[in-house]
Write an enzyme that holds these catalytic residues in place. Structure first.
Site, PDB file in Angstrom:
ATOM      1  NE  ARG A 176      34.500  24.096  26.896  1.00 14.52           N
ATOM      2  CZ  ARG A 176      34.853  25.298  27.374  1.00 14.52           C
ATOM      3  NH1 ARG A 176      34.063  26.348  27.148  1.00 14.52           N
ATOM      4  NH2 ARG A 176      35.967  25.474  28.043  1.00 14.52           N
TER       5      ARG A 176
ATOM      6  CE1 TYR B 162      13.907   8.745  24.279  1.00 10.06           C
ATOM      7  CE2 TYR B 162      14.877  10.872  24.789  1.00 10.06           C
ATOM      8  CZ  TYR B 162      14.971   9.494  24.721  1.00 10.06           C
ATOM      9  OH  TYR B 162      16.136   8.878  25.097  1.00 10.06           O
TER      10      TYR B 162
ATOM     11  CG  ASP C  84      11.739  16.384  19.578  1.00 10.49           C
ATOM     12  OD1 ASP C  84      12.119  16.090  18.444  1.00 10.49           O
ATOM     13  OD2 ASP C  84      12.049  15.730  20.602  1.00 10.49           O
TER      14      ASP C  84
ATOM     15  CE  LYS D 115      17.151   8.567  18.308  1.00 14.00           C
ATOM     16  NZ  LYS D 115      16.763   9.539  19.283  1.00 14.00           N
TER      17      LYS D 115
END
Ligand SMILES: Cc1ncc(COP(=O)(O)O)c(C=O)c1O
Length: 388
Positions: free
Chosen positions: A54, A106, A178, A203
């Site tokens: 992690r 978004y 973003d 994306k």
């Protein structure tokens, strides 16, 4: 960064080589997928830099090095989704802090802000960030973060990153951009004064519609430490296989983006001339309201666009979306294959209808992610769908 890359390379070379150090054990040119949860220590605290996956993983580290390089950043951090990367940024804040965010962005980002973080006492002020005066007017002593998406999803509005960065600096607030739609190939927000760049790597960075992932890139060491602490404490880390996939995707980003941009140009101009189309939202049109800003901060305009029909009924829009044969009706964007989407019921369904409509996101709006197929085939497909 590998020794060979320490020379000052150009973007295409950076994308191919970023983070690509031969595997020390075998010389493998591709970083192996270190599918492990933990690492053996010779004595407590005596290890090779890796304790628990992690916190650290070599496949993730190679990707994070690459993420930094491609955004001209010092540091990169990978998360299990774009939303998880956004979540980490908001966790830098305290109750009563204020965030100024774009009113058109978004839907999942809006949902995270309004449905998850508002109840922890963080205040979000939504405004049209393409108008600097709106952002200036929203600043208060409590403003700690300005969140900008440019171009916006799905209306392709553009915010002047350098101008907003000046407002953020004056307010003593962080600016996070973003950069999912533009990618580092078309726009580099850190070079324009942003503090943090966020990507939905799902994306264009991944590019093949086969992975969910997010990224943050930044320059400030202290901020990196705080975000790394959040990353390992909250645990929204991507697995090694997904890191491998995004790292591989990055190597061809420039080649894909070139084709996305070329095809985007062809499709946007075709749609604009079509008798059934009312309006096309694409930031490469010279009469786009923010074209000058786009020209100033972007090298090209990409393959994302939206449009409305002259028949503005939802039924007419649904008919078009259900009739394409190459454009698949699906959420997401930025993959090699073309997608068509209905923001009102799909990607932006979490925004209340009145809010959506107020910001121009009408029920009949159709969004395209133009892929890298042959542009003529894409045009023919849209043409036949529009004539149904
Ligand atoms: C502009 C933008 N930002 C962030 C996200 C969230 O990314 P993810 O789906 O990887 O969580 C998306 C997803 O569609 C997006 O389009």
């Amino acid at each position: 960064m590998p020794k060979k890359n320490k020379i000052n390379t150009r973007l295409a070379t950076k994308l191919v080589h970023a983070g690509a150090e031969p595997d020390p054990g075998t010389g493998a040119i591709m970083i192996p997928i270190y599918q492990t949860s933990t690492y053996v220590q010779s004595a407590p605290g005596k290890h090779k830099g890796y304790e628990y996956a992690r916190s650290q993983n070599p496949t993730r580290k190679a990707l994070e090095d690459a993420l930094a390089i491609i955004e001209n950043a010092k540091y990169g951090l990978a998360f299990s989704s774009g939303v998880a990367a956004t979540d980490a940024v908001i966790k830098l804040l305290e109750p009563a802090d204020e965030v100024i965010a774009a009113s058109d962005m978004y839907g999942g980002t809006y949902r995270l802000f309004s449905k998850i973080f508002e109840k922890f006492g963080i205040k979000f002020i939504y405004t049209d960030t393409s108008r600097i005066e709106n952002v200036e007017a929203s600043v208060s002593k409590k403003t700690k973060l300005i969140w900008v998406e440019t171009p916006t999803n799905p209306l392709m509005n553009i915010t002047d990153i350098a101008a907003i960065s000046a407002v953020a600096k004056k307010a003593g607030a962080l600016l996070c951009v973003d950069n999912t739609f533009a990618t580092p190939c078309l726009q580099n927000p850190l070079d324009l004064g942003a503090d943090i760049v966020m990507h939905s790597s799902t994306k264009y960075l991944g590019g093949h519609s086969d992975v969910i992932q997010g990224a943050l890139m930044l320059n400030d060491h202290e901020l990196r430490e705080r975000l790394y602490f959040i990353q390992k404490s909250c645990g929204a880390v991507p697995g090694p296989m997904d890191c491998f996939l995004v790292h591989r995707g990055i190597k061809t980003l420039h080649v894909r983006m070139k084709q996305h941009c070329e095809n985007g140009h062809v499709v946007a101009h075709f749609l604009r001339k079509h008798p059934k189309i009312n309006k096309v939202y694409w930031c490469g049109f010279e009469d786009h309201p923010h074209y000058d800003t786009a020209r100033k901060q972007m090298s090209e305009f990409g393959g994302m666009m939206s449009f409305t029909l002259k028949d503005d009924s939802t039924d007419a829009a649904i008919k078009v979306m259900s009739s394409t044969k190459l454009f698949s009706l699906a959420e997401s964007l930025g993959g090699v294959e073309s997608l068509i989407n209905h923001p009102a019921t799909m990607t932006h369904a979490s925004i209340p209808r009145e809010e959506r409509i107020k910001n121009g996101l009408v029920d009949g709006l159709i969004r395209l992610s133009v892929g890298i197929e042959d542009a003529e085939d894409l045009v023919e497909d849209l043409d036949q769908a529009l004539s149904q």
